[in-house]
Design an enzyme around this catalytic site. Structure first.
Site, PDB file in Angstrom:
ATOM      1  N   CYS A 172     -10.109  28.701 -11.651  1.00 33.31           N
ATOM      2  CA  CYS A 172      -9.277  27.810 -10.823  1.00 33.31           C
ATOM      3  C   CYS A 172      -9.437  28.550  -9.458  1.00 33.31           C
ATOM      4  CB  CYS A 172      -7.848  27.812 -11.175  1.00 33.31           C
ATOM      5  SG  CYS A 172      -6.803  27.638 -10.099  1.00 33.31           S
ATOM      6  N   GLU A 173      -9.830  27.835  -8.380  1.00 35.07           N
ATOM      7  CA  GLU A 173      -9.761  28.145  -6.955  1.00 35.07           C
ATOM      8  C   GLU A 173      -8.494  28.271  -6.464  1.00 35.07           C
ATOM      9  OE1 GLU A 173     -12.421  25.423  -4.751  1.00 35.07           O
ATOM     10  OE2 GLU A 173     -10.887  24.318  -4.206  1.00 35.07           O
ATOM     11  N   HIS A 174      -7.505  27.858  -6.736  1.00 36.88           N
ATOM     12  CA  HIS A 174      -6.108  28.040  -6.176  1.00 36.88           C
ATOM     13  C   HIS A 174      -5.468  29.230  -6.810  1.00 36.88           C
ATOM     14  CE1 HIS A 174      -6.771  23.553  -6.440  1.00 36.88           C
ATOM     15  NE2 HIS A 174      -6.809  23.969  -5.065  1.00 36.88           N
ATOM     16  N   GLN A 181     -11.077  21.298 -11.417  1.00 32.26           N
ATOM     17  CA  GLN A 181     -11.903  20.520 -12.524  1.00 32.26           C
ATOM     18  C   GLN A 181     -12.573  19.314 -12.083  1.00 32.26           C
ATOM     19  OE1 GLN A 181      -9.512  20.811 -16.407  1.00 32.26           O
ATOM     20  NE2 GLN A 181     -10.974  18.918 -17.077  1.00 32.26           N
ATOM     21  N   HIS A 204      -6.182  25.408 -18.189  1.00 35.96           N
ATOM     22  CA  HIS A 204      -6.327  26.376 -16.969  1.00 35.96           C
ATOM     23  C   HIS A 204      -5.414  27.573 -17.301  1.00 35.96           C
ATOM     24  CE1 HIS A 204      -8.126  23.328 -14.265  1.00 35.96           C
ATOM     25  NE2 HIS A 204      -7.963  22.749 -15.289  1.00 35.96           N
ATOM     26  N   CYS A 218      -3.935  29.240 -15.248  1.00 31.96           N
ATOM     27  CA  CYS A 218      -2.551  29.137 -14.226  1.00 31.96           C
ATOM     28  C   CYS A 218      -1.722  28.198 -14.724  1.00 31.96           C
ATOM     29  CB  CYS A 218      -3.289  28.741 -12.723  1.00 31.96           C
ATOM     30  SG  CYS A 218      -3.937  27.242 -12.900  1.00 31.96           S
TER      31      CYS A 218
HETATM   32 ZN   LIG Z   1      -4.698  27.109 -10.962  1.00 35.63          ZN
END
Ligand SMILES: [Zn+2]
Length: 225
Positions: free
Chosen positions: A113-115, A154, A182, A184
């Protein structure tokens, strides 16, 4: 205060996993540095993070971590940023004249996840209807793996896989469904262990209701051996 507000907005966007584009946001100078140069810089950055957290990097267990993480970022989990690693576009003529849809399901997805830079783990299901060209089955796994090995969202991953196969197969008739967890969401924030995220992209004939239904039925098929 304005700057702080903007920063909070950006933070909130990331937590909602919002992304505006199907292209990975790379800078024009993304590949000016060699992989080894990147590893050397990132190694110092990781060291700085761990030291800031108060860890003693002279400890035997932690000594090698900065270098290990830097190599893993550049060569493995973000290796799909490098266009040189894109799977080659070897295709074949559809000699069998097979005109129905081909579905490759349960392709393992390991992405990030890029966040939050935490893992996305799941399954991708890909389908296409050949218009004369076919690809080797493992090629589809390799395309998934290439685009998964980037900081990702995604939705973008799903679209990038479809676009690449449309390009390789020279047809719009490609679809991809991804079902993924995810970390996260599952391990931090609201800690919802059970939830998973489903994204889909239906191109060409797959926009047709019956064709889409057929694909979803194949994905549901229980293929235990
Ligand atoms: Zn995330």
């Amino acid at each position: 205060m304005k700057i702080e507000n903007d920063f909070n907005d950006i933070d909130a966007l990331g937590d909602d996993h919002f992304s505006a584009s199907s292209e990975t946001p790379l800078r024009a100078d993304a590949f000016k540095l060699s992989s080894n140069e990147k590893i050397n810089i990132i190694k110092d950055d990781v060291k700085h993070i761990l030291e800031t957290l108060g860890l003693d990097l002279n400890d035997d267990s932690l000594k090698g971590t900065p270098n290990r993480v830097a190599k893993m970022f550049v060569n493995e989990i973000f290796g799909g940023l490098d266009p040189d690693k894109k799977p080659s576009a070897s295709t074949f003529d559809n000699k069998y004249k097979y005109g129905e849809m081909l579905v490759e399901k349960n392709i393992t997805v390991y992405s990030t996840c890029e966040h939050h830079l935490l893992p996305i783990v799941g399954r991708a299901h890909i389908a296409y209807i050949s218009n004369g060209t076919v690809v080797g089955l493992s090629k589809m796994n390799r395309i998934v793996d290439y685009y998964a090995k980037r900081p990702q969202v995604q939705e973008r991953l799903t679209i990038q896989i479809v676009k690449e196969l449309q390009d390789v197969l020279n047809t719009e008739d490609v679809a991809c469904v991804i079902d993924a967890k995810h970390l996260c969401v599952n391990s931090r924030g609201i800690r919802d262990i059970e939830s998973s995220t489903v994204t889909s992209e239906f191109g060409g004939k797959f926009k047709d209701h019956a064709t889409r239904r057929e694909l979803l039925d194949y994905i549901k098929l229980d293929t235990q051996f």
